[in-house]
Design an enzyme around this catalytic site. Structure first.
Site, PDB file in Angstrom:
ATOM      1  N   LYS A 194      -5.558 -14.915   3.805  1.00 56.37           N
ATOM      2  CA  LYS A 194      -5.337 -13.781   3.306  1.00 56.37           C
ATOM      3  C   LYS A 194      -6.989 -12.721   3.729  1.00 56.37           C
ATOM      4  O   LYS A 194      -7.749 -14.080   2.478  1.00 56.37           O
ATOM      5  CB  LYS A 194      -4.865 -13.252   2.660  1.00 56.37           C
ATOM      6  N   ARG A 195      -7.768 -11.328   3.770  1.00 58.42           N
ATOM      7  CA  ARG A 195      -8.344 -11.083   3.065  1.00 58.42           C
ATOM      8  C   ARG A 195      -8.632 -10.756   1.695  1.00 58.42           C
ATOM      9  O   ARG A 195      -7.230 -11.094   1.222  1.00 58.42           O
ATOM     10  CB  ARG A 195      -8.049  -9.253   3.388  1.00 58.42           C
ATOM     11  N   THR A 233       2.446 -10.545   7.202  1.00 60.37           N
ATOM     12  CA  THR A 233       2.674 -11.747   8.289  1.00 60.37           C
ATOM     13  C   THR A 233       2.372 -12.719   7.724  1.00 60.37           C
ATOM     14  O   THR A 233       3.073 -13.596   8.192  1.00 60.37           O
ATOM     15  CB  THR A 233       2.507 -10.678   8.862  1.00 60.37           C
ATOM     16  N   HIS A 255       1.120   1.721   6.524  1.00 57.04           N
ATOM     17  CA  HIS A 255       1.026   0.456   6.384  1.00 57.04           C
ATOM     18  C   HIS A 255       0.603   0.223   4.466  1.00 57.04           C
ATOM     19  O   HIS A 255       0.341  -1.049   4.738  1.00 57.04           O
ATOM     20  CB  HIS A 255      -0.081  -0.193   7.024  1.00 57.04           C
ATOM     21  N   LYS A 272       3.781 -16.847   9.153  1.00 62.69           N
ATOM     22  CA  LYS A 272       3.675 -17.676   9.688  1.00 62.69           C
ATOM     23  C   LYS A 272       3.747 -18.984   9.010  1.00 62.69           C
ATOM     24  O   LYS A 272       3.884 -19.693   9.604  1.00 62.69           O
ATOM     25  CB  LYS A 272       2.103 -17.409  10.269  1.00 62.69           C
ATOM     26  N   LYS A 308      -3.798  -8.898  -3.302  1.00 69.24           N
ATOM     27  CA  LYS A 308      -3.633  -9.244  -3.378  1.00 69.24           C
ATOM     28  C   LYS A 308      -3.308 -11.652  -4.273  1.00 69.24           C
ATOM     29  O   LYS A 308      -2.600 -11.700  -4.179  1.00 69.24           O
ATOM     30  CB  LYS A 308      -4.321 -10.345  -2.315  1.00 69.24           C
TER      31      LYS A 308
END
Ligand SMILES: *Cc1c(COP(=O)(O)O)cnc(C)c1O
Length: 752
Positions: free
Chosen positions: A478-479, A586, A287, A590, A484
């Protein structure tokens, strides 16, 4: 998992009937739904992926079980106090959990510590500490097919005779109190996302789950008809033909040495046979490629807690390196790189290497990520066994992430193409023929507007900020993680703010920027990023010159239930990780399924989203993976970007000199330091292209007809990202089983 009530009603086809019944009783079903706590048993995308897979496996009629830990405390609840994150324990079981059923008849013993002795019958692991694993079963209903699978979660239970010496000493009270020590194993979820923390309790959690699960699987295998009751009773020969064990990252990788231990020491099989069974049964999903996320357990800790497993790992490594030597003679450096044991400075077991060697299939979670595994991170392993390496691009369940969360859009879609899309999401492509149709555009945009209004009301109530519902809802949830790049988003907001201040009368496309996500409690910079977002929001949102043109809101306590409210209301989805760092994502899917347009880098599944919708329907910017690699080789110098872009310089200076933190000018110095000196994710290198790309977003949004057309194209192109497709691929290409889309006659699933 989030909540179960609405999802269960939908999959059972009784939502309409329940709505109606509640209405007739004068009750509000939504109010009832709000009484359910989220099951927050994971950290972010990885756990939510597993939840989508459970839904798809049940919907495709696969005889599959999910296994995990029944944490007494799930992911913490995030509160924002004085603009910073505070963690509150998630006491989700306080009022009981109506969905679970304890199964004491399947309770399982798990051993820790102790030592290994040689006996005539082989090795024996003795003098261990015993803890019981109590299973709790949670139903996983398939969509409209009368299948209900099981999510089995383990809870730690102390044995009666725990800490026997205290009983004998007569300290009865202390002995009872100490039962907590054993039961602490399933007390609380470690809240790190994409970060390895080598704590003893965490290792015990991982082994606890593997040991309990494997015993459960073997018990079920042996009691099944296929296990052959009579002649070859107890034979494990056919185990891999009947059982597939999919390892969700390396967190359950101890399943490999544990299965070997059972086959060798309990079943008495010879090594070669045990190893063949293990490799054929196990498969591993990787992952992440971030080095700080890869599990490397110290040999000393493994020897202490699992001495027999450490012996087995050493022997697996010995044979593995023999194998490497045979295929690549005289390549000492390759052997060092491929060893399961890293030598310096402290001996550690590389759990990814163990997982690859112990599995017959290894997969990444998006094409670009699977390619990186083969060419970079696990290149040596690919050269040793190329046939193991596969790709399985992630997906999401259209039941929860469209039907449940966005009934308005679901209805608009079903009016055009019927209801088959719920289990055959690729059928959404039919919507393309109406992408330019004004009536269909109006219908889609009307739903979006209603969803935005609904979210705006919640936000105005929760945050006391006035929201312009005509503004673009620009969302990144998101986290919080440096890779990110929530900070890049923040730099864009500051840039827009500076532009408004410099030129208050210029035309400006109004935006409401929302950022949400939890920071791991021990991740200093991530918490500072939240603080900066709140501080910038406080300045921007209260500046009368800005007015309704720009707002920045930090969304508190992002979790599945909040995601279900956000996705349907988004205009713009931000997916802006440094190329090569986000394995798939993911959240991106969405948003797409709910009609948001994406601004994103060529990273993870964004690449395949662009492929499906056409690059002209996505706002793509930034370095590609090869450009990131080249920059890394050349050497990244943040100051060269800072010095050559006035707007960028102004943003960073404002962060650095206390413009957003007047009462503590040094508050955000460490953020400026990271950006200018220690940034591993090259934010400033992508800044200029990002800002330009955001200007294209503005132009597109100003033309609402064009925007609607692009939005419909997005929805119509999202079929590939159903987790039904992902699971069908796992089933056929890794597990060797055939999925079935068989449905019950439709009256059962209809809303009436
Ligand atoms: C989908 C989801 C994630 C994963 O989001 P990414 O943008 O892919 O990191 C994380 N948390 C929650 C609550 C989610 O629903």
């Amino acid at each position: 998992m989030g909540r179960s009530l609405t999802n269960t009603m939908i999959n059972l086809g009784i939502q309409g009937a329940c709505d109606e019944a509640m209405y007739q009783l004068g009750l509000d079903i939504e109010e009832m739904e709000n009484n359910e706590e989220d099951a927050g048993l994971g950290n972010g995308g990885l756990g939510r992926l597993a939840a989508c897979f459970l839904d798809s496996m049940a919907t495709l009629g696969l005889a599959a079980y999910g296994y995990g830990i029944r944490y007494e405390y799930g992911i913490f609840a995030q509160k924002i106090q004085n603009g910073e994150q505070i963690e509150k324990p998630d006491d989700w079981l306080r009022y009981g959990n109506p969905w679970e059923k304890a199964r004491p008849e399947y309770m399982i013993p798990v051993h820790f510590y102790g030592r290994v002795i040689d006996t005539p019958e082989g090795k024996k692991w003795v003098d261990t500490q015993l803890v019981y694993a109590m299973p709790y079963d949670n139903p996983v209903p398939g969509y409209g097919n009368n299948v209900v699978n099981t999510l089995r979660l383990w809870s730690a239970k102390s044995p009666i005779e725990f800490n026997l010496k205290f009983f004998n000493d007569g300290d009865y009270i202390q002995a009872v109190l100490d039962r907590n020590l054993a039961e602490n194993i399933s007390r609380v979820l470690y809240p790190n996302d994409n970060f390895f923390e080598g704590k003893e309790l965490r290792l015990k959690q991982e082994y606890f789950m593997c040991a309990a699960t494997l015993q459960d699987i073997i018990r079920r295998y042996k009691s099944s008809k296929f296990g052959c009751r009579e002649a070859v009773r107890k034979s494990m020969d056919h185990f891999p033909d009947k059982v597939a064990i999919q390892l969700n990252d390396t967190h359950p990788s101890l399943a490999i040495p544990e299965l070997m231990r059972i086959l060798l020491d309990v079943e008495g099989l010879p090594w070669e046979k045990a190893w063949d069974i293990t490799v054929r049964a196990c498969a591993y999903t990787n992952h992440t490629v971030l080095p700080e996320a890869l599990e490397r357990w110290p040999v000393s800790l493994l020897e202490f807690i699992l001495p027999r497993h450490m012996q087995i790992i050493y022997h697996i490594n010995f044979l593995h390196l023999e194998n490497v030597k045979q295929k690549f003679p005289d390549d000492i450096d390759r052997m060092r790189r491929m060893s399961l044991i890293e030598e310096s400075p402290e001996k550690k077991v590389n759990m990814a290497h163990l997982s690859i060697v112990g599995s017959h299939a290894v997969n990444g979670v998006a094409q670009i990520h699977s390619d990186i595994l083969k060419t970079e991170v696990f290149k040596d392993f690919y050269e040793l066994a190329p046939e193991k390496f596969q790709n399985k691009t992630n997906g999401i369940t259209p039941r929860r992430w469209l039907m449940l969360c966005n009934p308005g859009l679901s209805d608009v879609i079903s009016e055009k193409i019927g209801e088959d899309w719920v289990v055959h999401l690729e059928q959404l492509h039919q919507l393309k023929q109406w992408a330019k149709d004004p009536a269909f555009q109006r219908a889609v945009m009307k739903v979006k507007q209603e969803n935005k209004l609904k979210l705006a009301q919640i936000l105005e109530h929760d945050y006391g900020v006035e929201i312009n519902p005509a503004s673009m809802f620009d969302i990144q949830v998101k986290r919080i993680h440096e890779y990110k790049r929530q900070l890049l988003n923040c730099l864009h907001v500051i840039t827009m703010y500076n532009r408004i201040k410099k030129n208050p009368n210029a035309k400006f496309v109004p935006r409401t920027v929302m950022i949400g996500g939890k920071a791991a409690p021990g991740y200093h910079i991530a918490k500072k990023i939240i603080k900066l977002i709140c501080a910038v929001g406080a300045v921007v949102n209260n500046d009368p010159v800005v007015g309704g043109r720009l707002k920045l809101i930090f969304l508190e306590n992002y979790r599945v239930t909040l995601a279900e409210k956000i996705m349907p209301a988004a205009d713009l989805s931000q997916q802006i990780s440094t190329a090569g760092t986000e394995a798939s994502g993911t959240g991106n899917m969405k948003f797409m399924l709910n009609g948001a347009l994406t601004i994103g880098t060529m990273d993870g599944a964004n690449v395949e989203m662009a492929e499906e919708m056409g690059a002209e329907n996505m706002f793509i910017f930034g370095m590609r993976v090869d450009e990131v690699e080249e920059l890394k080789r050349k050497g990244y110098n943040a100051y060269s970007y800072y010095d050559s872009n006035i707007e960028l310089k102004q943003c960073i200076d404002e962060i650095q000199n206390g413009f957003f933190s007047p009462s503590n000018p040094d508050e955000f110095k460490d953020i400026a330091d990271v950006l200018l000196k220690y940034d591993r994710f090259y934010l400033l290198a992508d800044y200029d292209d990002y800002i330009k790309c955001q200007e294209k977003v503005n132009t597109a949004y100003a033309d609402q007809t064009k925007w609607a057309e692009m939005s419909i194209h997005n929805i119509a192109s999202s079929g590939k990202f159903s987790s039904d497709r992902t699971i069908a691929e796992y089933a056929r290409e890794i597990w060797g089983v055939e999925p079935s889309w068989q449905r019950l006659p439709s009256p059962h699933v209809s809303k009436e």
